[in-house]
Design an enzyme around this catalytic site. Structure first.
Site, mmCIF file in Angstrom:
data_model
loop_
_atom_site.group_PDB
_atom_site.id
_atom_site.type_symbol
_atom_site.label_atom_id
_atom_site.label_comp_id
_atom_site.label_asym_id
_atom_site.label_seq_id
_atom_site.Cartn_x
_atom_site.Cartn_y
_atom_site.Cartn_z
ATOM 1 N N LYS A 19 1.008 -1.219 0.072
ATOM 2 C CA LYS A 19 -0.018 -0.021 0.015
ATOM 3 C C LYS A 19 0.901 1.293 0.136
ATOM 4 O O LYS A 19 0.475 2.148 -0.446
ATOM 5 C CB LYS A 19 -0.892 -0.077 1.224
ATOM 6 C CG LYS A 19 -1.800 -1.113 1.014
ATOM 7 C CD LYS A 19 -3.566 -0.650 1.231
ATOM 8 C CE LYS A 19 -4.317 -1.781 0.651
ATOM 9 N NZ LYS A 19 -5.448 -1.799 1.152
ATOM 10 N N LYS A 63 -4.115 -10.206 -6.337
ATOM 11 C CA LYS A 63 -5.198 -10.563 -6.068
ATOM 12 C C LYS A 63 -6.708 -9.522 -6.291
ATOM 13 O O LYS A 63 -6.138 -8.288 -6.443
ATOM 14 C CB LYS A 63 -5.215 -10.378 -4.541
ATOM 15 C CG LYS A 63 -5.449 -9.174 -3.472
ATOM 16 C CD LYS A 63 -5.567 -9.649 -2.056
ATOM 17 C CE LYS A 63 -6.069 -8.252 -1.238
ATOM 18 N NZ LYS A 63 -7.358 -8.261 -1.232
ATOM 19 N N LYS A 123 -10.508 -4.405 -3.684
ATOM 20 C CA LYS A 123 -11.715 -3.131 -3.908
ATOM 21 C C LYS A 123 -11.255 -2.000 -4.412
ATOM 22 O O LYS A 123 -11.797 -1.291 -5.102
ATOM 23 C CB LYS A 123 -12.260 -2.897 -2.366
ATOM 24 C CG LYS A 123 -13.452 -3.735 -1.846
ATOM 25 C CD LYS A 123 -13.898 -3.226 -0.688
ATOM 26 C CE LYS A 123 -13.913 -3.989 0.405
ATOM 27 N NZ LYS A 123 -12.779 -3.563 1.487
HETATM 28 P P1 ATP Z 1 -8.731 -3.217 -0.273
HETATM 29 O O1 ATP Z 1 -8.402 -3.221 -1.676
HETATM 30 O O2 ATP Z 1 -9.181 -1.875 0.151
HETATM 31 O O3 ATP Z 1 -7.443 -3.565 0.554
HETATM 32 P P2 ATP Z 1 -10.018 -5.531 -0.207
HETATM 33 O O4 ATP Z 1 -10.627 -5.850 -1.484
HETATM 34 O O5 ATP Z 1 -8.444 -6.288 0.124
HETATM 35 O O6 ATP Z 1 -9.760 -4.300 0.320
HETATM 36 P P3 ATP Z 1 -10.712 -6.207 2.611
HETATM 37 O O7 ATP Z 1 -11.759 -5.408 3.211
HETATM 38 O O8 ATP Z 1 -9.291 -5.892 2.822
HETATM 39 O O9 ATP Z 1 -10.641 -6.094 0.998
HETATM 40 O O10 ATP Z 1 -11.031 -7.743 2.902
HETATM 41 C C1 ATP Z 1 -12.102 -8.048 3.701
HETATM 42 C C2 ATP Z 1 -12.156 -9.766 3.629
HETATM 43 O O11 ATP Z 1 -12.033 -10.106 2.201
HETATM 44 C C3 ATP Z 1 -10.760 -10.188 4.380
HETATM 45 O O12 ATP Z 1 -11.175 -11.428 4.912
HETATM 46 C C4 ATP Z 1 -9.771 -10.423 3.066
HETATM 47 O O13 ATP Z 1 -8.908 -11.361 3.437
HETATM 48 C C5 ATP Z 1 -10.925 -11.116 2.076
HETATM 49 N N1 ATP Z 1 -10.391 -10.713 0.668
HETATM 50 C C6 ATP Z 1 -10.061 -9.536 0.243
HETATM 51 N N2 ATP Z 1 -9.872 -9.620 -1.166
HETATM 52 C C7 ATP Z 1 -9.630 -11.172 -1.341
HETATM 53 C C8 ATP Z 1 -9.661 -11.986 -2.407
HETATM 54 N N3 ATP Z 1 -9.069 -11.469 -3.833
HETATM 55 N N4 ATP Z 1 -9.926 -13.465 -2.498
HETATM 56 C C9 ATP Z 1 -10.221 -13.779 -1.350
HETATM 57 N N5 ATP Z 1 -10.578 -13.204 -0.205
HETATM 58 C C10 ATP Z 1 -10.357 -11.895 -0.114
#
Ligand code: ATP
Ligand code: LTN
Length: 340
Positions: free
Chosen positions: A113, A195, A198
Site C-alpha cells: 500500500k 489479488k 476493492k
Molecule cells: P482493499 O482493496 O481496500 O484493501 P480488499 O478488497 O482487500 O480491500 P478487505 O476489506 O481488505 O478487502 O478484505 C475483507 C476480507 O476479504 C478479508 O478477509 C480479506 O482477506 C478478504 N479478501 C479480500 N480480497 C480477497 C480476494 N481477492 N480473495 C479472497 N479473499 C479476499
C-alpha cells in the site's frame, strides 16, 4: 457451554467484490451457527487511505447491509461499525506500545500500500495491523475467518497477544486464523498474478457484488486466459485456474468436476458459463441487499443494537488490560474498574 467466538471484518473502502464474498463472508455464514460471532465494518481502518466523507459513510452502510444480505442474521450475530466502539482505538494505542517497528515494517500489505500511494504513507497505514490486533483481542476471539492476504496480520496478532500475556499473565485469548481451502485468494481478472481488490484502479479486474448482470458477463468475457486452449487447474495457468476456482466456489462442484464440465468447451464459452454461474448464485443476495439498503429504520436499529452489544464485550477486556498495565483505576457510572 459458551460457544467459541468468531471475529472478522471488512473495510469500507468501496463496494464488496466476489473475493470478499468467496474468501471471507461466505465462510462467516457457514461457520456462524457453531460460534458466537462479531462481524465488524472496520471503518477506522478505511481512513488509512484518503476517503470522500459522503462516499465512506455510504460504503460503510452498504458493507453492513451486504453482511446481512449474504446470510448473517443480526439477531444471531453482532454486526457493527468499528468507530462506534471507542475501545478499539484505546486498545490499539496500548498495543502500539507492545509492537515493534521492525515487525510492522515487514508487513506485505504495508509495503504494497505504501508503494501504491507514495504521496500518503501515513502512520495509520504503518500501525494498521495493531488496530486489527486490537479488534480481534478485545473480544477474546478464538477464530478469525479471513482470506489468504490476512495470514500475516493474524500471525502478528498472535505474536502481540503472546508477548503481552508473557508479561501480564493470561489476559488475551490467542486466536487462530481460518483460511478456506478454496477461494482464499481470488485473483484479478485482467491480471491473475495479483489479488482481486476493492481499491483496484482497474474496475475490469473486479466483479463487484452489485455490478449489473451485463457488466458481470462482459468482465468475465474479457478475463485474461492464455494461448493453449486447455481448461485445467495448474500453476502455469493462473487465469484459467482462477476462473475454475470461482466456478467451483459458486456451484459447489469440485475442481475435477469443474474441469469435466468444460471438457468440450473453448475459452469463450467457458468464460461466459463461469459468469452465468456467478450471476445465478448472486441473484438472491442481490435482491436481499436491494431490499435492505432502502429499509433505513431497520438498518439503523441493527447498527445501534450491534454497537451496544459490542461495546459491552469490549469494555470488560479493556478494563482488564488497563488494570494489568497499571493505569489508574476509576469508578464511573455503573462501571467498576476494580479487579474481579
Ligand atoms: P482493499 O482493496 O481496500 O484493501 P480488499 O478488497 O482487500 O480491500 P478487505 O476489506 O481488505 O478487502 O478484505 C475483507 C476480507 O476479504 C478479508 O478477509 C480479506 O482477506 C478478504 N479478501 C479480500 N480480497 C480477497 C480476494 N481477492 N480473495 C479472497 N479473499 C479476499
Ligand atoms: N485487515 C483486514 C480487515 C480487518 C479485520 C480485522 C479482519 C480489520 N480488522 C479483524 C479480521 C479481523 C482486511 O481484510 N484488510
Amino acid at each position: 457451554m459458551q460457544k467459541p467466538i468468531i471475529y472478522s471484518g471488512m473495510q469500507a473502502t468501496g463496494n464488496l467484490h466476489i473475493g470478499n464474498w468467496l474468501g471471507a463472508a461466505r465462510n462467516w455464514a457457514k461457520l456462524s451457527s457453531d460460534y458466537n460471532c462479531l462481524f465488524c465494518v472496520v471503518d477506522l481502518h478505511s481512513l488509512t487511505v484518503r476517503q470522500d466523507p459522503k462516499v465512506l459513510r455510504q460504503s460503510a452502510r452498504n458493507v453492513l447491509a451486504w453482511y446481512i444480505a449474504l446470510g448473517l442474521d443480526p439477531a444471531k450475530n453482532i454486526l457493527y461499525f468499528q468507530s462506534h466502539v471507542a475501545a478499539h482505538a484505546e486498545l490499539a494505542w496500548i498495543l502500539n506500545c507492545y509492537s515493534y517497528m521492525g515487525e510492522l515494517g515487514r508487513m506485505t500489505q504495508f509495503k504494497e500500500k505504501s508503494a501504491k500511494s507514495e504521496e500518503n504513507i501515513n502512520a495509520g497505514l504503518f500501525t494498521y495491523p495493531v488496530l486489527q490486533a486490537a479488534d480481534i483481542l478485545l473480544y477474546r476471539t478464538n477464530l478469525v475467518p479471513v482470506g489468504d492476504d490476512q495470514r500475516q496480520h493474524l500471525e502478528l496478532t498472535r505474536d502481540v497477544a503472546q508477548r503481552f500475556n508473557q508479561v501480564y499473565g493470561d489476559i488475551f485469548t490467542v486466536p487462530e486464523a481460518y483460511i478456506p481451502p478454496v477461494g482464499a485468494r481470488i485473483m484479478a481478472l485482467q491480471n491473475p498474478e495479483k489479488k482481486m481488490s476493492k481499491s483496484d484502479d482497474n474496475q475490469a479486474n473486479c466483479i463487484f457484488l452489485s455490478d449489473e448482470p451485463g457488466v458481470i458477463i462482459k468482465k468475465f468475457k474479457r478475463a485474461v486466459t492464455d494461448s493453449d486452449n486447455q481448461i485445467r487447474h495448474a500453476p502455469d495457468k493462473p487465469g484459467i485456474s482462477n476462473l475454475l476456482t470461482i466456478y467451483s466456489c459458486v456451484t459447489g462442484r469440485t475442481m475435477d468436476e469443474g474441469v469435466g464440465d468444460f471438457s468440450q468447451s473453448g475459452y469463450g464459452d467457458f468464460k461466459v458459463k463461469v459468469g452465468e454461474a456467478v450471476l445465478e448464485a448472486l441473484i438472491p443476495y442481490r435482491a436481499e441487499f436491494e431490499r435492505l439498503i432502502t429499509d433505513t429504520a431497520y438498518l439503523d436499529g441493527v447498527i445501534a443494537d450491534g454497537a451496544d452489544k459490542a461495546q459491552a464485550m469490549a469494555t470488560s477486556t479493556l478494563i482488564k488490560v488497563k488494570e494489568a498495565v497499571g493505569l489508574p483505576i476509576c469508578i464511573k457510572e455503573g462501571v467498576s474498574y476494580e479487579r474481579s
